[in-house]
Design a protein around this motif. Structure first.
Motif, PDB file in Angstrom:
ATOM      1  N   UNK A   1      32.250  43.164  53.200  1.00 27.04           N
ATOM      2  CA  UNK A   1      31.837  41.794  53.466  1.00 27.04           C
ATOM      3  C   UNK A   1      33.059  40.892  53.438  1.00 27.04           C
ATOM      4  N   UNK A   2      32.897  39.704  53.965  1.00 25.51           N
ATOM      5  CA  UNK A   2      33.974  38.722  53.936  1.00 25.51           C
ATOM      6  C   UNK A   2      33.806  37.840  52.701  1.00 25.51           C
ATOM      7  N   UNK A   3      34.799  37.869  51.831  1.00 21.52           N
ATOM      8  CA  UNK A   3      34.794  36.984  50.664  1.00 21.52           C
ATOM      9  C   UNK A   3      35.176  35.587  51.134  1.00 21.52           C
ATOM     10  N   UNK A   4      34.284  34.620  50.923  1.00 15.98           N
ATOM     11  CA  UNK A   4      34.440  33.310  51.570  1.00 15.98           C
ATOM     12  C   UNK A   4      34.887  32.206  50.614  1.00 15.98           C
ATOM     13  N   UNK A   5      35.645  32.536  49.578  1.00 15.54           N
ATOM     14  CA  UNK A   5      36.161  31.481  48.713  1.00 15.54           C
ATOM     15  C   UNK A   5      37.382  30.834  49.371  1.00 15.54           C
ATOM     16  N   UNK A   6      37.483  29.516  49.250  1.00 15.48           N
ATOM     17  CA  UNK A   6      38.628  28.812  49.823  1.00 15.48           C
ATOM     18  C   UNK A   6      38.420  28.416  51.270  1.00 15.48           C
ATOM     19  N   UNK A   7      39.528  28.110  51.933  1.00 15.28           N
ATOM     20  CA  UNK A   7      39.537  27.590  53.301  1.00 15.28           C
ATOM     21  C   UNK A   7      39.931  28.698  54.272  1.00 15.28           C
ATOM     22  N   UNK A   8      39.093  29.005  55.261  1.00 19.39           N
ATOM     23  CA  UNK A   8      39.445  30.061  56.216  1.00 19.39           C
ATOM     24  C   UNK A   8      40.490  29.626  57.237  1.00 19.39           C
TER      25      UNK A   8
ATOM     26  N   UNK B   1      42.160  31.690  53.549  1.00 21.06           N
ATOM     27  CA  UNK B   1      41.945  32.123  52.170  1.00 21.06           C
ATOM     28  C   UNK B   1      40.751  33.065  52.031  1.00 21.06           C
ATOM     29  N   UNK B   2      40.049  33.304  53.116  1.00 20.83           N
ATOM     30  CA  UNK B   2      38.977  34.289  53.098  1.00 20.83           C
ATOM     31  C   UNK B   2      39.568  35.699  53.166  1.00 20.83           C
ATOM     32  N   UNK B   3      38.762  36.698  52.802  1.00 20.84           N
ATOM     33  CA  UNK B   3      39.180  38.096  52.881  1.00 20.84           C
ATOM     34  C   UNK B   3      38.105  38.902  53.596  1.00 20.84           C
ATOM     35  N   UNK B   4      38.475  39.521  54.710  1.00 22.66           N
ATOM     36  CA  UNK B   4      37.541  40.356  55.462  1.00 22.66           C
ATOM     37  C   UNK B   4      37.772  41.805  55.044  1.00 22.66           C
ATOM     38  N   UNK B   5      36.691  42.448  54.563  1.00 29.08           N
ATOM     39  CA  UNK B   5      36.826  43.759  53.955  1.00 29.08           C
ATOM     40  C   UNK B   5      35.895  44.787  54.614  1.00 29.08           C
ATOM     41  N   UNK B   6      36.380  46.016  54.696  1.00 28.88           N
ATOM     42  CA  UNK B   6      35.577  47.101  55.251  1.00 28.88           C
ATOM     43  C   UNK B   6      35.909  48.394  54.532  1.00 28.88           C
ATOM     44  N   UNK B   7      34.858  49.197  54.262  1.00 24.63           N
ATOM     45  CA  UNK B   7      35.048  50.490  53.594  1.00 24.63           C
ATOM     46  C   UNK B   7      33.946  51.457  54.002  1.00 24.63           C
ATOM     47  N   UNK B   8      33.744  51.556  55.319  1.00 24.36           N
ATOM     48  CA  UNK B   8      32.774  52.514  55.870  1.00 24.36           C
ATOM     49  C   UNK B   8      31.377  52.361  55.267  1.00 24.36           C
ATOM     50  N   UNK B   9      31.031  51.129  54.878  1.00 21.40           N
ATOM     51  CA  UNK B   9      29.682  50.865  54.405  1.00 21.40           C
ATOM     52  C   UNK B   9      29.445  51.106  52.932  1.00 21.40           C
TER      53      UNK B   9
ATOM     54  N   UNK C   1      38.948  49.724  52.035  1.00 21.41           N
ATOM     55  CA  UNK C   1      39.857  50.477  52.900  1.00 21.41           C
ATOM     56  C   UNK C   1      40.678  49.524  53.760  1.00 21.41           C
ATOM     57  N   UNK C   2      40.038  48.462  54.242  1.00 20.58           N
ATOM     58  CA  UNK C   2      40.696  47.438  55.055  1.00 20.58           C
ATOM     59  C   UNK C   2      40.420  46.083  54.407  1.00 20.58           C
ATOM     60  N   UNK C   3      41.453  45.283  54.222  1.00 21.12           N
ATOM     61  CA  UNK C   3      41.310  43.968  53.601  1.00 21.12           C
ATOM     62  C   UNK C   3      42.260  43.020  54.333  1.00 21.12           C
ATOM     63  N   UNK C   4      41.688  42.209  55.242  1.00 18.53           N
ATOM     64  CA  UNK C   4      42.508  41.335  56.078  1.00 18.53           C
ATOM     65  C   UNK C   4      42.232  39.873  55.756  1.00 18.53           C
ATOM     66  N   UNK C   5      43.276  39.057  55.613  1.00 17.00           N
ATOM     67  CA  UNK C   5      43.059  37.641  55.320  1.00 17.00           C
ATOM     68  C   UNK C   5      42.609  36.866  56.557  1.00 17.00           C
ATOM     69  N   UNK C   6      41.792  35.866  56.300  1.00 17.33           N
ATOM     70  CA  UNK C   6      41.433  34.871  57.309  1.00 17.33           C
ATOM     71  C   UNK C   6      41.591  33.532  56.599  1.00 17.33           C
TER      72      UNK C   6
ATOM     73  N   UNK D   1      34.895  35.256  63.835  1.00 18.28           N
ATOM     74  CA  UNK D   1      35.972  36.215  63.567  1.00 18.28           C
ATOM     75  C   UNK D   1      35.472  37.306  62.613  1.00 18.28           C
ATOM     76  N   UNK D   2      34.727  36.906  61.592  1.00 17.54           N
ATOM     77  CA  UNK D   2      34.158  37.866  60.643  1.00 17.54           C
ATOM     78  C   UNK D   2      33.251  38.859  61.362  1.00 17.54           C
ATOM     79  N   UNK D   3      32.412  38.361  62.269  1.00 18.15           N
ATOM     80  CA  UNK D   3      31.511  39.248  63.009  1.00 18.15           C
ATOM     81  C   UNK D   3      32.296  40.213  63.891  1.00 18.15           C
ATOM     82  N   UNK D   4      33.360  39.725  64.509  1.00 17.16           N
ATOM     83  CA  UNK D   4      34.193  40.602  65.328  1.00 17.16           C
ATOM     84  C   UNK D   4      34.884  41.659  64.496  1.00 17.16           C
ATOM     85  N   UNK D   5      35.379  41.279  63.324  1.00 21.21           N
ATOM     86  CA  UNK D   5      35.992  42.239  62.411  1.00 21.21           C
ATOM     87  C   UNK D   5      34.984  43.316  62.024  1.00 21.21           C
TER      88      UNK D   5
END
Length: 247
Positions: free
Chosen positions: A40-47, A25-33, A18-23, A57-61
């Motif tokens: 979860x935050x996809x952690x490939x690449x350089x944040x 090269x990381x991707x912070x994602x949320x979809x109501x569980x 539902x939500x996919x925000x870049x950090x 930042x991931x925890x705050x998101x």
């Protein structure tokens, strides 16, 4: 981008949160569980930040979207080293399993254009949701499973009942297959194999050449099926959470 990061990005595109925000090269994602991958935050690449700062930042998101802080981390990667050094731990109690395999295989190896009773449609047939998610899917489930540029809803219907179902999504040359399910009374009759063959043919027609499957390491039945279709392990990933978080 290395081949593991590239495939992880393809899989993430095929499973839209539902939500996919870049950090970086990381991707912070949320979809109501709904599912670990979409929350979860996809952690490939350089944040673009030191890993400890990026994880804050991931925890705050996660807090802002009412989900638990979780990092999706490729096993053996540089990100895994950084996440571990920052004090996070593997989520051994994750509902879907702490560790998953990403499998790949050639679609031509198991495509079956005339797979018996298999239909792949642009919209789910009645009963598809009941078998793959729940009879009355939530908005998050409808978004994650129903969204995407090229999505196919595979099903086998017998006597008006969906007895087998799966979701396919094409991203570039990859057919991402997920939510494969067969009713208990119809198992061990070749339906899962037929469904995979039908989805493979559908994917080939839409420009895909290979499949990708994300399978929990404890799902031995699925792993045996995909191995018999010629799929092999590409890499693995695990879910990490802050050390002080309790499930």
């Amino acid at each position: 981008m290395d081949r593991v990061a590239e495939l992880e990005q393809r899989c993430a595109d095929a499973w839209p949160a539902l939500v996919d925000e870049p950090l970086g090269q990381w991707r912070m994602r949320a979809a109501n569980g709904f599912t670990g991958r979409a929350n979860s935050a996809l952690t490939t690449g350089d944040p673009g930040l030191p890993v400890p700062d990026a994880l804050r930042v991931v925890a705050g998101f996660a807090r802002s979207h009412s989900i638990g802080p979780t990092a999706h981390v490729v096993v053996g990667s540089r990100s895994e080293q950084g996440v571990a050094a920052a004090g996070w731990r593997v989520d051994v109690d994750h509902p879907g399993g702490a560790e998953s395999l990403v499998l790949t295989g050639s679609l031509r190896a198991f495509a079956s254009p005339k797979a018996e009773d298999v239909d792949v449609s642009a919209v789910p047939v009645p009963g598809w949701w009941e078998l793959t998610a729940q009879d009355n899917p939530t908005p998050a489930q409808r978004h994650v499973l129903g969204s995407g540029a090229v999505v196919g809803f595979g099903s086998v219907v017998r006597e008006g009942v969906v007895v087998a179902a799966a979701r396919g999504a094409v991203v570039c040359d990859v057919l991402h297959v997920a939510r494969l399910a067969v009713r208990p009374e119809a198992r061990r009759s070749g339906l899962a194999r037929a469904l995979m063959g039908g989805l493979a043919s559908w994917g080939l027609e839409r420009g895909a050449a290979r499949c990708a499957l994300q399978v929990a390491e404890h799902n031995t039945a699925a792993l045996r099926l995909y191995a018999s279709l010629g799929c092999t392990e590409h890499h693995r990933y695990r879910y990490w959470i802050p050390r002080d978080v309790q499930r």
